[in-house]
Motif scaffolding. Structure first.
Motif, PDB file in Angstrom:
ATOM      1  N   SER A 107      13.199  28.989 -21.551  1.00 43.86           N
ATOM      2  CA  SER A 107      11.977  29.728 -22.266  1.00 43.86           C
ATOM      3  C   SER A 107      12.916  30.750 -23.339  1.00 43.86           C
ATOM      4  O   SER A 107      12.228  30.865 -24.428  1.00 43.86           O
ATOM      5  N   THR A 108      13.788  31.561 -22.611  1.00 45.75           N
ATOM      6  CA  THR A 108      14.112  32.694 -23.365  1.00 45.75           C
ATOM      7  C   THR A 108      15.041  32.113 -24.509  1.00 45.75           C
ATOM      8  O   THR A 108      14.805  32.660 -25.754  1.00 45.75           O
ATOM      9  N   THR A 109      15.839  31.122 -24.449  1.00 42.61           N
ATOM     10  CA  THR A 109      16.364  30.398 -25.434  1.00 42.61           C
ATOM     11  C   THR A 109      15.604  29.991 -26.393  1.00 42.61           C
ATOM     12  O   THR A 109      16.154  29.944 -27.857  1.00 42.61           O
ATOM     13  N   PHE A 110      14.522  29.383 -26.165  1.00 45.30           N
ATOM     14  CA  PHE A 110      13.466  29.004 -27.158  1.00 45.30           C
ATOM     15  C   PHE A 110      12.783  30.125 -27.977  1.00 45.30           C
ATOM     16  O   PHE A 110      12.621  30.275 -29.113  1.00 45.30           O
ATOM     17  N   PHE A 111      12.577  31.133 -27.148  1.00 43.03           N
ATOM     18  CA  PHE A 111      12.356  32.469 -27.951  1.00 43.03           C
ATOM     19  C   PHE A 111      13.466  32.684 -28.862  1.00 43.03           C
ATOM     20  O   PHE A 111      13.047  33.289 -30.000  1.00 43.03           O
ATOM     21  N   PHE A 112      14.678  32.845 -28.720  1.00 42.85           N
ATOM     22  CA  PHE A 112      15.678  33.200 -29.344  1.00 42.85           C
ATOM     23  C   PHE A 112      15.729  32.111 -30.628  1.00 42.85           C
ATOM     24  O   PHE A 112      16.240  32.834 -31.698  1.00 42.85           O
ATOM     25  N   GLU A 121       8.600  45.701 -42.245  1.00 45.57           N
ATOM     26  CA  GLU A 121       7.734  46.177 -41.040  1.00 45.57           C
ATOM     27  C   GLU A 121       6.551  44.961 -40.713  1.00 45.57           C
ATOM     28  O   GLU A 121       6.514  44.580 -39.543  1.00 45.57           O
ATOM     29  N   GLY A 122       6.313  44.235 -41.707  1.00 46.08           N
ATOM     30  CA  GLY A 122       5.511  43.011 -41.204  1.00 46.08           C
ATOM     31  C   GLY A 122       6.362  42.000 -40.420  1.00 46.08           C
ATOM     32  O   GLY A 122       5.681  41.328 -39.772  1.00 46.08           O
ATOM     33  N   LEU A 123       7.309  41.569 -40.903  1.00 45.72           N
ATOM     34  CA  LEU A 123       8.273  40.921 -39.950  1.00 45.72           C
ATOM     35  C   LEU A 123       8.469  41.316 -38.747  1.00 45.72           C
ATOM     36  O   LEU A 123       8.686  40.208 -37.617  1.00 45.72           O
ATOM     37  N   GLN A 124       8.808  42.493 -38.759  1.00 48.51           N
ATOM     38  CA  GLN A 124       8.948  43.091 -37.085  1.00 48.51           C
ATOM     39  C   GLN A 124       7.654  42.821 -36.493  1.00 48.51           C
ATOM     40  O   GLN A 124       7.475  42.369 -35.142  1.00 48.51           O
ATOM     41  N   GLN A 125       6.414  42.932 -36.920  1.00 47.75           N
ATOM     42  CA  GLN A 125       5.189  42.911 -36.293  1.00 47.75           C
ATOM     43  C   GLN A 125       4.977  41.242 -36.010  1.00 47.75           C
ATOM     44  O   GLN A 125       4.564  40.938 -34.662  1.00 47.75           O
ATOM     45  N   ILE A 126       5.330  40.368 -36.733  1.00 45.55           N
ATOM     46  CA  ILE A 126       5.467  39.126 -36.393  1.00 45.55           C
ATOM     47  C   ILE A 126       6.301  38.641 -35.157  1.00 45.55           C
ATOM     48  O   ILE A 126       5.855  37.860 -34.308  1.00 45.55           O
ATOM     49  N   THR A 127       7.497  39.189 -35.184  1.00 47.42           N
ATOM     50  CA  THR A 127       8.405  38.867 -34.280  1.00 47.42           C
ATOM     51  C   THR A 127       7.804  39.599 -32.709  1.00 47.42           C
ATOM     52  O   THR A 127       8.068  39.073 -31.694  1.00 47.42           O
ATOM     53  N   GLY A 128       7.314  40.676 -32.941  1.00 48.23           N
ATOM     54  CA  GLY A 128       6.567  41.290 -31.575  1.00 48.23           C
ATOM     55  C   GLY A 128       5.663  40.389 -31.290  1.00 48.23           C
ATOM     56  O   GLY A 128       5.152  40.334 -29.954  1.00 48.23           O
ATOM     57  N   VAL A 129       4.653  39.866 -32.041  1.00 52.23           N
ATOM     58  CA  VAL A 129       3.624  38.882 -31.603  1.00 52.23           C
ATOM     59  C   VAL A 129       4.187  37.688 -30.804  1.00 52.23           C
ATOM     60  O   VAL A 129       3.786  37.295 -29.950  1.00 52.23           O
ATOM     61  N   ALA A 130       5.408  37.212 -31.771  1.00 53.35           N
ATOM     62  CA  ALA A 130       6.134  35.848 -30.870  1.00 53.35           C
ATOM     63  C   ALA A 130       6.621  36.500 -29.606  1.00 53.35           C
ATOM     64  O   ALA A 130       6.741  35.562 -28.737  1.00 53.35           O
ATOM     65  N   PHE A 131       6.956  37.688 -29.304  1.00 57.61           N
ATOM     66  CA  PHE A 131       7.412  38.062 -28.235  1.00 57.61           C
ATOM     67  C   PHE A 131       6.504  38.235 -27.001  1.00 57.61           C
ATOM     68  O   PHE A 131       6.599  37.508 -26.009  1.00 57.61           O
ATOM     69  N   LEU A 132       5.179  38.683 -27.493  1.00 56.19           N
ATOM     70  CA  LEU A 132       4.014  38.600 -26.868  1.00 56.19           C
ATOM     71  C   LEU A 132       3.879  37.184 -26.242  1.00 56.19           C
ATOM     72  O   LEU A 132       3.331  37.128 -25.125  1.00 56.19           O
ATOM     73  N   PHE A 157       5.692  34.630 -25.963  1.00 54.28           N
ATOM     74  CA  PHE A 157       6.833  34.386 -25.124  1.00 54.28           C
ATOM     75  C   PHE A 157       6.542  34.900 -23.802  1.00 54.28           C
ATOM     76  O   PHE A 157       6.641  34.093 -22.815  1.00 54.28           O
ATOM     77  N   LEU A 158       6.338  36.236 -23.516  1.00 56.19           N
ATOM     78  CA  LEU A 158       5.884  36.684 -22.299  1.00 56.19           C
ATOM     79  C   LEU A 158       4.664  36.145 -21.563  1.00 56.19           C
ATOM     80  O   LEU A 158       4.798  35.836 -20.253  1.00 56.19           O
ATOM     81  N   ILE A 159       3.856  35.909 -22.453  1.00 54.58           N
ATOM     82  CA  ILE A 159       2.646  35.121 -22.029  1.00 54.58           C
ATOM     83  C   ILE A 159       2.993  33.620 -21.287  1.00 54.58           C
ATOM     84  O   ILE A 159       2.540  33.527 -20.324  1.00 54.58           O
TER      85      ILE A 159
END
Length: 169
Positions: free
Chosen positions: A101-106, A132-143, A145-147
């Protein structure tokens, strides 16, 4: 096409195969299973994505994308090790599942970055990978992934038919 070299086009097409296989695997089984065709397609397309990515130097020399490729290969190796050995004991199926799953996030990180800094043609959503907006989108993708990982772990704990990552009849 989108300012991509021939190798860049090949790399992108292979990565799209990997992402499609990953999505199919996650929807069907809620995990990437190396024991079936979809899982194998995902794994090998991910390996090829990393290898072809090493030849792309759009921003000069060795950079963050190359480091991510190396990390992805290491995590794939760890997943395979967990799935094939008793190194992690009863945690092996968890290590294997989380690693895949981590590789999928990668895949998502450069996918989001490249798509939003190249599209739409001539007027991309973001002008820089550091926007900044791109960093936020990546942060949402990370969230997300964690879920997803939490849900996978809960599912594996509830499914007692899994021993060392393999279904028991």
């Amino acid at each position: 096409m989108l300012g991509l070299s021939t190798l860049g086009i090949i790399h992108t097409l292979i990565s799209l195969v990997a992402v499609a296989a990953g999505v199919i695997a996650l929807v069907r089984e809620q995990r990437i299973n190396p024991g079936n065709t979809t899982g194998q397609v995902y794994i090998w397309a991910t390996v090829l994505t990393c290898v072809t990515g090493f030849g792309i130097f759009a921003h000069g020399g060795f950079g963050k994308p190359h480091a991510l490729g190396i990390i992805t290969l290491v995590v794939l190796g760890l997943a395979a090790l967990a799935g094939r050995t008793r190194l992690f004991g009863r945690a092996s199926v968890y290590v294997e599942t989380i690693c895949y799953s981590t590789t999928f996030f990668f895949h998502m990180v450069p996918g989001i970055t490249e798509s939003t800094t190249r599209l739409p043609l001539g007027h991309p959503i973001f002008t820089s990978p550091d926007a900044e907006g791109l960093q936020q989108i990546t942060g949402v993708a990370f969230l997300l992934f964690l879920i997803g990982v939490v849900l996978q772990v809960r599912r594996l704990r509830a499914d007692k038919s899994w021993v060392m990552g393999r279904a028991v009849a």
